[in-house]
Design a protein around this motif. Structure first.
Motif, PDB file in Angstrom:
ATOM      1  N   ALA A 103       0.832  -1.203   0.000  1.00  0.00           N
ATOM      2  CA  ALA A 103       0.000   0.000   0.000  1.00  0.00           C
ATOM      3  C   ALA A 103       0.867   1.252   0.000  1.00  0.00           C
ATOM      4  O   ALA A 103       0.567   2.239  -0.706  1.00  0.00           O
ATOM      5  N   LEU A 104       1.972   1.238   0.750  1.00  0.00           N
ATOM      6  CA  LEU A 104       2.880   2.383   0.773  1.00  0.00           C
ATOM      7  C   LEU A 104       3.528   2.584  -0.592  1.00  0.00           C
ATOM      8  O   LEU A 104       3.659   3.725  -1.065  1.00  0.00           O
ATOM      9  N   GLU A 105       3.931   1.486  -1.215  1.00  0.00           N
ATOM     10  CA  GLU A 105       4.550   1.601  -2.540  1.00  0.00           C
ATOM     11  C   GLU A 105       3.541   2.122  -3.558  1.00  0.00           C
ATOM     12  O   GLU A 105       3.870   2.964  -4.401  1.00  0.00           O
ATOM     13  N   THR A 106       2.319   1.649  -3.467  1.00  0.00           N
ATOM     14  CA  THR A 106       1.267   2.127  -4.379  1.00  0.00           C
ATOM     15  C   THR A 106       1.003   3.615  -4.160  1.00  0.00           C
ATOM     16  O   THR A 106       0.865   4.395  -5.111  1.00  0.00           O
ATOM     17  N   ALA A 107       0.956   4.000  -2.883  1.00  0.00           N
ATOM     18  CA  ALA A 107       0.730   5.410  -2.572  1.00  0.00           C
ATOM     19  C   ALA A 107       1.892   6.258  -3.067  1.00  0.00           C
ATOM     20  O   ALA A 107       1.694   7.363  -3.583  1.00  0.00           O
ATOM     21  N   ALA A 108       3.119   5.757  -2.931  1.00  0.00           N
ATOM     22  CA  ALA A 108       4.285   6.513  -3.386  1.00  0.00           C
ATOM     23  C   ALA A 108       4.278   6.661  -4.900  1.00  0.00           C
ATOM     24  O   ALA A 108       4.577   7.738  -5.426  1.00  0.00           O
ATOM     25  N   THR A 109       3.950   5.614  -5.633  1.00  0.00           N
ATOM     26  CA  THR A 109       3.927   5.719  -7.106  1.00  0.00           C
ATOM     27  C   THR A 109       2.779   6.601  -7.558  1.00  0.00           C
ATOM     28  O   THR A 109       2.916   7.354  -8.522  1.00  0.00           O
ATOM     29  N   THR A 110       1.650   6.552  -6.863  1.00  0.00           N
ATOM     30  CA  THR A 110       0.522   7.417  -7.214  1.00  0.00           C
ATOM     31  C   THR A 110       0.882   8.873  -6.960  1.00  0.00           C
ATOM     32  O   THR A 110       0.553   9.754  -7.741  1.00  0.00           O
TER      33      THR A 110
ATOM     34  N   ASP B 231       3.918  10.158  -6.997  1.00  0.00           N
ATOM     35  CA  ASP B 231       4.875  10.565  -8.018  1.00  0.00           C
ATOM     36  C   ASP B 231       4.156  10.899  -9.318  1.00  0.00           C
ATOM     37  O   ASP B 231       4.472  11.880  -9.986  1.00  0.00           O
ATOM     38  N   LYS B 232       3.194  10.106  -9.700  1.00  0.00           N
ATOM     39  CA  LYS B 232       2.429  10.348 -10.919  1.00  0.00           C
ATOM     40  C   LYS B 232       1.599  11.628 -10.784  1.00  0.00           C
ATOM     41  O   LYS B 232       1.438  12.372 -11.733  1.00  0.00           O
ATOM     42  N   GLY B 233       1.099  11.880  -9.609  1.00  0.00           N
ATOM     43  CA  GLY B 233       0.260  13.069  -9.373  1.00  0.00           C
ATOM     44  C   GLY B 233       1.070  14.342  -9.496  1.00  0.00           C
ATOM     45  O   GLY B 233       0.580  15.349  -9.983  1.00  0.00           O
ATOM     46  N   THR B 234       2.327  14.341  -9.102  1.00  0.00           N
ATOM     47  CA  THR B 234       3.138  15.540  -9.209  1.00  0.00           C
ATOM     48  C   THR B 234       3.593  15.751 -10.644  1.00  0.00           C
ATOM     49  O   THR B 234       3.813  16.864 -11.050  1.00  0.00           O
ATOM     50  N   LYS B 235       3.722  14.707 -11.409  1.00  0.00           N
ATOM     51  CA  LYS B 235       4.137  14.832 -12.801  1.00  0.00           C
ATOM     52  C   LYS B 235       2.990  15.297 -13.686  1.00  0.00           C
ATOM     53  O   LYS B 235       3.200  15.990 -14.665  1.00  0.00           O
ATOM     54  N   LYS B 236       1.777  14.943 -13.347  1.00  0.00           N
ATOM     55  CA  LYS B 236       0.630  15.348 -14.161  1.00  0.00           C
ATOM     56  C   LYS B 236       0.313  16.804 -13.885  1.00  0.00           C
ATOM     57  O   LYS B 236       0.310  17.249 -12.746  1.00  0.00           O
ATOM     58  N   ARG B 237       0.098  17.493 -14.964  1.00  0.00           N
ATOM     59  CA  ARG B 237      -0.271  18.893 -14.815  1.00  0.00           C
ATOM     60  C   ARG B 237      -1.722  19.049 -15.232  1.00  0.00           C
ATOM     61  O   ARG B 237      -2.251  18.253 -15.996  1.00  0.00           O
ATOM     62  N   GLY B 238      -2.301  20.042 -14.702  1.00  0.00           N
ATOM     63  CA  GLY B 238      -3.688  20.327 -15.067  1.00  0.00           C
ATOM     64  C   GLY B 238      -3.799  20.783 -16.519  1.00  0.00           C
ATOM     65  O   GLY B 238      -2.824  21.121 -17.186  1.00  0.00           O
ATOM     66  N   TRP B 239      -4.985  20.819 -17.076  1.00  0.00           N
ATOM     67  CA  TRP B 239      -5.195  21.161 -18.480  1.00  0.00           C
ATOM     68  C   TRP B 239      -4.900  22.622 -18.755  1.00  0.00           C
ATOM     69  O   TRP B 239      -4.447  22.989 -19.836  1.00  0.00           O
TER      70      TRP B 239
END
Length: 114
Positions: free
Chosen positions: A90-97, A99-107
């Motif tokens: 769960a921690l690894e999933t949260a960490a990868t999520t 990381d993906k959330g900071t890389k994604k930018r809004g429209w």
């Protein structure tokens, strides 16, 4: 008279023999004590046998208890490991999520390039 004296001597000897025989009643008492002693020995042997059986039963119970405790401990450790693995996943999933959330930018940021 010689015959009478011999007869008296025989009677006296018979009386002495009877007195000696009465004095030897000790063996009848001794046999009674021997019987009691034999009974006590048999009882002690039976008690020793019962004690050995009880000791074996206690040893058997102790082996059973130890076996059950080891099995319980093993299952407990398996459960703890499984929970730790789930938490780690769960921690690894949260960490990868994250990381993906900071890389994604809004429209809007994609449109205006910031």
């Amino acid at each position: 008279m010689a015959l009478e004296s011999v007869a008296n001597e025989v009677v006296n000897r018979v009386k002495e023999t009877e007195e000696i025989a009465q004095g030897l009643d000790v063996p009848s008492n001794m046999t009674r004590y021997d019987d009691k002693l034999d009974q006590l020995i048999e009882r002690i042997e039976r008690l020793e046998m019962v004690n050995r059986q009880l000791i074996e039963k206690l040893n058997e119970q102790q082996r059973y208890i130890n076996q059950r405790l080891e099995e319980r401990d093993r299952k407990l450790m398996e459960s703890i490991r499984a929970i730790q693995e789930q938490k780690q996943a769960a921690l690894e999933t949260a960490a990868t999520t994250e990381d993906k959330g900071t890389k994604k930018r809004g429209w809007l940021s994609r449109i205006f390039g910031k």
